[in-house]
Each structure stands twice: as structure tokens, then as C-alpha cells.
Design an enzyme around this catalytic site. Structure first.
Site, PDB file in Angstrom:
ATOM      1  CG  ASP A 487      79.519 -20.162  83.761  1.00  0.00           C
ATOM      2  OD1 ASP A 487      79.334 -19.039  83.285  1.00  0.00           O
ATOM      3  OD2 ASP A 487      78.847 -20.628  84.699  1.00  0.00           O
TER       4      ASP A 487
HETATM    5  C1  LAN Z   1      73.775 -14.369  86.634  1.00  0.00           C
HETATM    6  C2  LAN Z   1      73.129 -15.184  85.607  1.00  0.00           C
HETATM    7  C3  LAN Z   1      74.036 -16.127  84.902  1.00  0.00           C
HETATM    8  C4  LAN Z   1      75.083 -16.706  85.818  1.00  0.00           C
HETATM    9  C5  LAN Z   1      75.717 -18.025  85.313  1.00  0.00           C
HETATM   10  C6  LAN Z   1      76.274 -17.947  83.916  1.00  0.00           C
HETATM   11  C7  LAN Z   1      74.659 -19.117  85.314  1.00  0.00           C
HETATM   12  C8  LAN Z   1      76.793 -18.418  86.299  1.00  0.00           C
HETATM   13  O1  LAN Z   1      77.252 -19.710  86.011  1.00  0.00           O
HETATM   14  C9  LAN Z   1      77.824 -17.330  86.451  1.00  0.00           C
HETATM   15  C10 LAN Z   1      77.168 -16.053  87.004  1.00  0.00           C
HETATM   16  C11 LAN Z   1      75.988 -15.529  86.178  1.00  0.00           C
HETATM   17  C12 LAN Z   1      76.575 -14.799  85.004  1.00  0.00           C
HETATM   18  C13 LAN Z   1      75.126 -14.522  86.926  1.00  0.00           C
HETATM   19  C14 LAN Z   1      75.722 -13.585  87.898  1.00  0.00           C
HETATM   20  C15 LAN Z   1      74.747 -12.752  88.772  1.00  0.00           C
HETATM   21  C16 LAN Z   1      73.555 -12.270  87.975  1.00  0.00           C
HETATM   22  C17 LAN Z   1      74.065 -11.419  86.855  1.00  0.00           C
HETATM   23  C18 LAN Z   1      72.851 -13.521  87.451  1.00  0.00           C
HETATM   24  C19 LAN Z   1      72.331 -14.451  88.529  1.00  0.00           C
HETATM   25  C20 LAN Z   1      71.627 -12.911  86.824  1.00  0.00           C
HETATM   26  C21 LAN Z   1      71.228 -11.761  87.792  1.00  0.00           C
HETATM   27  C22 LAN Z   1      72.426 -11.515  88.707  1.00  0.00           C
HETATM   28  C23 LAN Z   1      72.602 -10.019  88.986  1.00  0.00           C
HETATM   29  C24 LAN Z   1      73.705  -9.799  89.987  1.00  0.00           C
HETATM   30  C25 LAN Z   1      71.271  -9.441  89.476  1.00  0.00           C
HETATM   31  C26 LAN Z   1      71.308  -8.008  89.850  1.00  0.00           C
HETATM   32  C27 LAN Z   1      71.360  -7.878  91.299  1.00  0.00           C
HETATM   33  C28 LAN Z   1      72.411  -7.442  91.973  1.00  0.00           C
HETATM   34  C29 LAN Z   1      72.649  -7.898  93.352  1.00  0.00           C
HETATM   35  C30 LAN Z   1      73.406  -6.495  91.392  1.00  0.00           C
END
Ligand code: LAN
Length: 763
Positions: A487
Site C-alpha cells: 500500500d
Molecule cells: C507497520 C507500519 C506500516 C503499515 C502500513 C503501511 C500502514 C499498513 O498499511 C501495512 C502494514 C505496515 C507496513 C506495518 C506492518 C507491521 C509493522 C511493521 C507496522 C505496524 C510498524 C511496526 C509493525 C512491526 C510488526 C512491529 C514489530 C513487532 C512485531 C510483532 C514483529
């Protein structure tokens, strides 16, 4: 005084970058600044104000950055028109909306960095700092990487976010659990707090831990970190065999088929587990062994501790099958793999795992995909060779994850949200259609978008490292992180196309069309056969695999699921591209959109809403559901999905005119208002945008006017909007801050209201 530095490598010889550090943000302490300074007074006031209301408003307002930026701008540049307030029953006039937007845009322009992005706080989870501190402690780098000024801010942060009962939640707004209470207790002790430190805060935390059964009740990720530190035994962990990486790829549980984040976190964890690594034991470690448990350490029954988990942490209980699997592996497989001749497998597996760790480090400039594997990889590299170049490079990248605000120093959930915020901000600004207010904002943002596109594959043989193609994609944060997201790519494509439609003196020079083609190729390659889009890669394994999720605190982590957000963004990006560049892959795009629309309709819930997985929650998901369907050509008249969705939003509008959705919506999967039916400007923005998109202006305009009035009236004297409850989420249960949303969504929604409701003929 703390200083935010932007887009700089700072002559650090260990840093590498693909694009000269565009978007990089980190804080540095400068002892020469700030004495008796006006700025210092403002900072002190922000800090004490936060403390005063820390139980009511747990989210900081990112004020250190704002104070720093306000100082930089000359008075003439922040000249804002007089604020408007709309009384009850009073009409929202075009003029009042224009004034509010002018004020909002002028303020927001002061927050933009020279390279075009808007820096901001991307923290919220409370388990990340401990992971970092524990690793640095083991590496004996704690005091050099986090000198006293840092530790002081970390203490401030931890005390500020300690709950009244003495514990810490999984995130700043969560109720206390063993995971973050035990980990943050350990963190405080490692950074030098005494057993009675923090005016009793430390002992209060210890009491919480002991009252809840002691640290054997910590969830599995906590067990792993405490084992590495030497305050918990590896025997008390369920198996995390590195041999999984040697299995044939056709098996559904092959790590290469898992969600990129899950795969990348369990990769270094399996290394630590496979080696049963324990850091150096010193007096403090021995003392923690006494502090964390009610019974003597050597009397703990580690075998039953493997399955213990505090009920306050339990979000995804292990199914029986999973526990049986761990029992079998633990009783039969592990003992064999630890002894000759099968130990040969273990060695081979560990070698392979280390290669994957190295590969991830090198392809991400040592940022890694996220904060957890960043820290774990660093520790694994240190175990491999303590003084290596790799360790130096890792240490140089820690500051990319740290942020300072009035509540203290925190570890962020990513190395920032630079790209994501930038492309949303661009769409919001363009939607206002007030070109006189744009200044250089869009040109700069356009530059940032162009320089952040991932130009190359992650390496020559990317698929053998289980990576999807990267070329043409856009990341969530910076190019140096290097992991494109579906996205982010689609929103990036959309923003780049919109900017290219503006006159060059406003929007800057358009991106080359081949680069758009690359983005389109990547998006098309990310569609699953069901029509939906997942986050970083294709969905590579079936849903039932979630059964083996060992992380009690998170839901939906094992595979990359398909989301309404990602699917809707893909439709919107491709549709706009197709309108402007019908010459390229028109048939593929058409069939992709067709399937994606079906997918979105298929996951709409019975009440007309969509569950949003990355924002709170049904307002977020429904905004994406509606915009996706509308972009794909559906109308209110021809789509019952749109009618149901509009009805859902209208039925949840508060009497005040706004919407305010609690984070509990995400966690409990049930629409829940914030306490006292308070409106939240971000939810109100999403709902207003969605309703306008669904053509509400042609029907009953009352709800739109009432929502707009709430937004206008919420604006603050300086043109900013208030920071309210946390707006982002991941894995259903953990919240994360999107600090830019409080500016972006009121602007975007009021822009849509102005141009599509108040003066649609001129749109
Ligand atoms: C994110 C941040 C961005 C987010 C969007 C782009 C907003 C979304 O539309 C798709 C998924 C994504 C890329 C996403 C996935 C999971 C993340 C990377 C996070 C929320 C930021 C932190 C999180 C990550 C998994 C945190 C680390 C913790 C674990 C459980 C591994």
C-alpha cells in the site's frame, strides 16, 4: 538540549545509505545549548504538563520537535489568520473552512523537513526499549550507546508510562501485563536504577510482578529475552528450532512462507535458542534472579514455566495442538538435535540462519525490517564476532529508532513513518485546492517521493532469500530500510501521479514514466489469486497456520494476510494510473481491479463496515473499503455495499457530530466508542472523507456539516490540532502512534468538505 537532526549521515564511517540518508531522522544531545534559554523553559513546561495529565492523556504531543521547529521559523513565516469557532446551530461557512485550512497548512508547513518529509514520533509499544537495553547490556555497549543523558530520558519515559498499579501495558494506553512490566523493570535496573529507585516506582513494579506469580508468567518473547540475559532458563522456553529453515519449501510451515516480520523475528530468535546463548552473568544479573521470582531461582520448575503466561497478557492463547507440538519437539527432537550425530544438523541450520541474518542486515543498511529483528540481529552478529564491522554498523543505526518527546526517550516501531506520512500529506494538501497556500511544500514532498523509490532488487537472487521483488516499490519509512510495502507503493504511485498533474511551478518536475511502470509492475505482482493484497509479499501459506502462533500477546502474525487497506490502495493507485497512462498494461490492470473489488466486497462485515488492521479501526477500514469501491467505479446507487457502509458510519456518528473510536475496537473486534463519547479528530476525518466519497453530499448534508464543525472547532490557536488517543495498531492488540495524522486528516477531510460539499461546482 536535544536536537532533531534530519537527513544526515553525520560523517559516521560505519553508515551506508542508498540515497544519501534522505528521510533519516535522529536526536542528539547538545550540552552547549539551552541554558536559561526560552526554549528550555518551553521544554520544561511541556514535560511537566505531560506529567500532570499523564493518566488521562497518555499520548505525548511531539512537542520537543514542534518547539525546535517553531524557533527556526521567522515570525513572518508563521503568520496565521485569526482562528474561527463555530457556535452551536451556526452554519459552517465556506470562509470559516478556508481560514481553518489556511491556518492548518501554514502550521503544517513549518513541520516539513528540507528534504520534503514530515518527521514525527512513531512509538507507542512498550516492549521495544527493553529489547534494546537488554541487548546493549549483554554487548557491554549500554553506557557508550546510551550515555547518561539518554538514560535520563529513558527513565523519564518509563516512569511517565507506568500505570497506577505499578505495571506497564503492551503499549502506552494498555492495561498492565507481565510482558512489559517485567521487561521494563529489568530495563530500569540495567540502566542503573536501584531496587527502590524512582521514588518507589521500581519497588511498586516489583510488587506487581510478584503479585502476578513472578516472571515465569512472562509471555514467550519475554522468556526468550530474559533467557539471553541470564535471568530465566532456556529450558523454560518452547522450542524455536533453527532447523525449520532447512525444511523443503513446499511445507506450509517453512519460514520462507511466513509474514516477513514473523520470519525475520523468529530467525534471530532461533539462532539464540539453537545456541542456548546466555550473556555474561554478573552481580546485577544474579540479583535480578532473586528480584523477579517469588521462589528461589534454583527451585523453579522450568518445565511447567514453558506454558505459563499471565492472564493479563493473554491475547492469543495457544491451541491444544500447538502445545502438543511443543511438547513433542521438546521431549524428542531437541535432545537429539543437541547431541552427535544430529547436532550436525543443528550446526548446519545455525550457519544457514546466520547467512539469512547477514543478508537482512546488508540489504537494509543495518536498519532491518523492524525494531525487533534489528536488535536481535545485532546481538547475533555480536555473538558471532564481537568487534566486527557488522556490529559497528548496527550500533550506528540504533539512533534511527529512538525518538525524544516531552514524555522522554522511546524506541519507535520502525525507523520512522516518513514515506507513509508524506504521501498521505500530499493527498491532503492537494485536496484543499488552495494553491496559494502550498508554497514549496508539494515540490519538496515530490522530491522526497521521487528519491525514496526503491530502484533495485534487494539482491540478484532475491527469491532465494524469500524476498519478493522490490524494484519500483516504495517503503513505509526510508529507502535505506529497503522493504517495499504494497500500500505504500500504491499510495506513492497515486501521490506521484497527482503531483504530475499540477503545473511544474507548484508540484515540481514529474517523475519519469518508466518509474511509474515499475511501480505498476510491482503492484500487479502482489495481487493474490483471491484478489486481495497483503502487506509486503504474497500470502504464501494457508490461514490455519496461525494455529502455531507462539506469541501470546499478538494476533494474526504468522502469514501475510490480505487487508482492505492494501487492496483498496492498489485499486486507487492503478485506477488513476490507468486514466493517465492507458498505454501500459491496461488489460492486466482492469482484471486486477475487478478481482480486487470482488475481494473487498467479500470481506465486508454484516453491519456494512470493514475491520481496519493498521488504524483504529472500523472507521479506518470503512474509509478504505468505501474509497476502494468508489475508485473502482461503484456508486451509491449501484452498490449495496456502499449503501450499507454509509449507513454504518452514519449510525455511529456521535451527537457532537464527530466519531471517536477506542483502541478496544481493534482488540475486541467490536466497534467501541472512546470513553464519555469523545470525538477523535482522526476518526472524524476518516468518516467524513468516506461519507463524502460515497456521495453523501447528494443526500442528507446535515451529518457532513456537523462533522466539519467539530473539526473546525478543534483547531488550536497556532493552527495545529490536538493529539488525542493513539490511532495506529498492528497484530490486533498492539497500538502504535501516527503523530502526523492529527494534522493530515483534519486537513484532508476539511479539504474534501470544502471542495466536494460546499463548492462542488468548482471542483
Ligand atoms: C507497520 C507500519 C506500516 C503499515 C502500513 C503501511 C500502514 C499498513 O498499511 C501495512 C502494514 C505496515 C507496513 C506495518 C506492518 C507491521 C509493522 C511493521 C507496522 C505496524 C510498524 C511496526 C509493525 C512491526 C510488526 C512491529 C514489530 C513487532 C512485531 C510483532 C514483529
Amino acid at each position: 538540549m536535544w536536537r532533531l537532526k534530519l537527513s544526515k549521515g553525520d560523517d559516521d564511517p560505519w553508515l551506508t545509505s542508498f540515497n544519501n540518508h534522505t528521510g533519516r531522522q535522529f536526536w542528539e544531545f547538545d550540552p552547549t545549548l539551552g541554558r536559561d534559554d526560552q526554549e528550555q523553559l518551553l521544554v520544561d513546561k511541556a514535560r511537566s504538563d505531560f506529567v500532570k495529565s499523564r493518566y488521562e492523556l497518555k499520548h505525548s504531543s511531539d512537542l520537543l520537535m514542534r518547539i525546535q521547529f517553531a524557533k527556526k521559523k521567522k515570525a513572518s513565516e508563521v503568520d496565521v489568520p485569526v482562528q474561527v469557532k463555530i457556535g452551536k446551530g451556526e452554519e459552517v461557512s465556506e470562509e470559516s473552512v478556508v481560514t481553518t485550512l489556511q491556518r492548518a497548512l501554514r502550521f503544517y508547513s513549518t513541520l516539513q523537513a528540507e528534504d520534503g518529509h514530515w518527521p514525527g514520533d512513531y512509538a507507542g509499544p512498550l516492549f521495544l526499549l527493553p529489547f534494546l537495553v537488554i541487548s546493549l547490556f549483554i554487548m557491554e555497549a549500554l553506557n557508550t550507546i546510551l550515555p547518561e543523558e539518554h538514560r535520563k530520558e529513558i527513565r523519564r519515559y518509563l516512569y511517565n508510562h507506568q500505570n497506577v498499579d505499578g505495571g506497564w501495558g503492551l503499549h502506552i494506553e494498555g492495561r498492565s501485563g507481565m510482558f512489559c512490566t517485567a521487561l521494563n523493570y529489568v530495563t530500569l535496573r540495567l540502566i542503573g536504577e536501584g531496587m527502590d529507585g524512582g521514588d518507589g516506582a521500581v519497588s511498586k513494579a516489583r510488587t506487581w510482578i510478584l503479585d502476578h506469580g513472578g516472571a515465569t508468567y512472562i509471555p514467550s518473547w519475554g522468556k526468550c529475552f530474559l533467557s539471553v540475559l541470564g535471568v530465566y532458563e532456556w529450558d523454560g522456553n518452547n522450542p524455536m528450532p533453527p532447523e525449520l529453515w532447512l525444511l523443503p519449501y513446499f511445507l506450509p510451515m517453512h519460514p520462507g512462507r511466513m509474514w516477513s516480520h514473523c520470519r525475520m523475528v523468529y530467525l534471530p530468535m532461533s539462532y539464540l535458542y539453537g545456541k542456548r546463548f546466555v550473556g555474561p552473568i554478573n552481580g546485577l544479573v544474579l540479583s535480578l534472579r532473586k528480584e523477579l521470582y517469588a521462589q528461589p531461582y534454583h527451585q523453579i520448575d522450568w518445565n511447567s514455566a514453558r506454558f505459563q503466561c499471565c492472564k493479563d497478557d493473554m491475547y492469543s492463547p495457544h491451541p491444544l495442538m500447538q502445545d502438543l507440538l511443543w511438547k513433542c519437539l521438546n521431549t524428542f527432537a531437541e535432545p537429539l538435535l543437541m547431541k552427535w550425530p544430529l547436532s550436525k544438523f543443528r550446526h548446519r541450520a545455525l550457519r544457514s540462519v546466520m547467512q539469512h541474518i547477514q543478508h537482512e542486515d546488508e540489504t537494509t543498511n543495518y536498519l532491518c525490517i523492524g525494531p525487533v529483528n534489528k536488535v536481535l540481529n545485532m546481538l547475533c552478529r555480536w555473538i558471532e564476532t564481537p568487534n566486527s564491522l557488522a556490529v559497528k554498523r548496527h550500533l550506528s543505526r540504533i539512533k534511527d529508532y529512538l525518538w525524544v518527546a516531552e514524555d522522554g526517550m522511546k524506541m519507535q516501531g520502525y525507523n520512522g513513518s516518513q514515506f507513509w506520512d508524506c504521501v498521505l500529506a500530499v493527498q491532503a494538501i492537494i485536496k484543499t485546492n488552495l494553491p496559494c497556500e502550498y508554497g514549496v511544500m508539494l515540490q519538496r514532498a515530490h522530491h522526497f517521493i521521487k528519491s525514496s523509490q526503491v530502484r533495485n532488487e534487494s539482491c540478484v537472487d532475491w527469491s532465494s532469500w524469500y524476498r519478493h521483488s522490490s524494484k519500483g516499490g516504495w517503503p513505509f519509512s526510508t529507502t535505506d530500510n529497503g522493504w517495499p510495502v504494497s500500500d505504500c507503493t500504491a499510495e506513492g504511485l497515486k501521490a506521484a501521479l497527482m503531483l504530475s498533474q499540477l503545473p511544474a511551478e507548484i508540484g515540481g518536475e514529474a517523475i519519469e514514466v518508466e518509474k511509474l511502470y515499475d511501480a505498476v509492475d510491482l503492484i500487479l505482482s502482489l495481487q493474490n489469486s483471491s484478489g486481495g493484497f497483503a502487506s509486503y509479499e504474497l500470502t504464501r501459506s494457508p490461514h490455519w497456520l496461525e494455529m502455531i502462533n507462539p506469541a501470546e500477546t499478538f494476533g494474526d502474525i504468522i502469514i501475510d494476510y490480505q487487508y482492505v487497506e492494501c487492496t483498496s490502495a492498489a485499486i486507487q493507485g492503478l485506477k488513476l494510473f490507468n486514466k493517465m497512462h492507458g498505454e501500459y498494461r491496461a488489460n492486466d490492470i482492469e482484471s486486477c481491479i475487478h478481482k480486487a473489488l470482488d475481494f473487498i466486497e467479500s470481506i465486508q462485515l454484516a453491519d456494512g463496515s470493514w475491520y481496519g488492521s493498521w488504524g483504529v479501526c472500523y472507521t479506518y477500514g470503512t474509509w478504505f473499503g468505501i474509497t476502494g469501491l468508489v475508485a473502482g467505479g461503484k456508486t451509491y446507487e449501484n452498490s449495496s455495499s456502499l449503501r450499507k457502509a454509509s449507513h454504518f458510519l452514519l449510525s455511529n456518528q456521535l451527537t457532537s457530530g464527530g466519531w471517536g473510536e477506542s483502541y478496544l475496537s481493534s482488540q475486541n473486534m467490536m466497534y467501541t466508542n472512546i470513553g464519555k463519547n469523545k470525538s477523535h479528530m482522526v476518526n472524524t476525518g476518516w468518516a467524513l472523507l468516506a461519507l463524502i466519497e460515497a456521495g453523501q453530499a447528494n443526500r442528507e448534508r446535515g451529518p457532513l456539516h456537523r462533522a466539519a464543525r467539530v473539526l473546525v472547532n478543534s483547531q488550536m490557536a497556532n493552527g495545529d490540532f490536538p493529539q488525542q488517543e493513539i490511532s495506529g495498531v498492528f497484530n490486533k492488540n498492539c497500538m502504535i502512534s501516527y503523530s502526523a495524522y492529527r494534522n493530515i486528516f483534519p486537513i484532508w477531510a476539511l479539504g474534501a468538505y470544502l471542495n466536494n460539499v460546499l463548492r462542488p461546482s468548482r471542483d
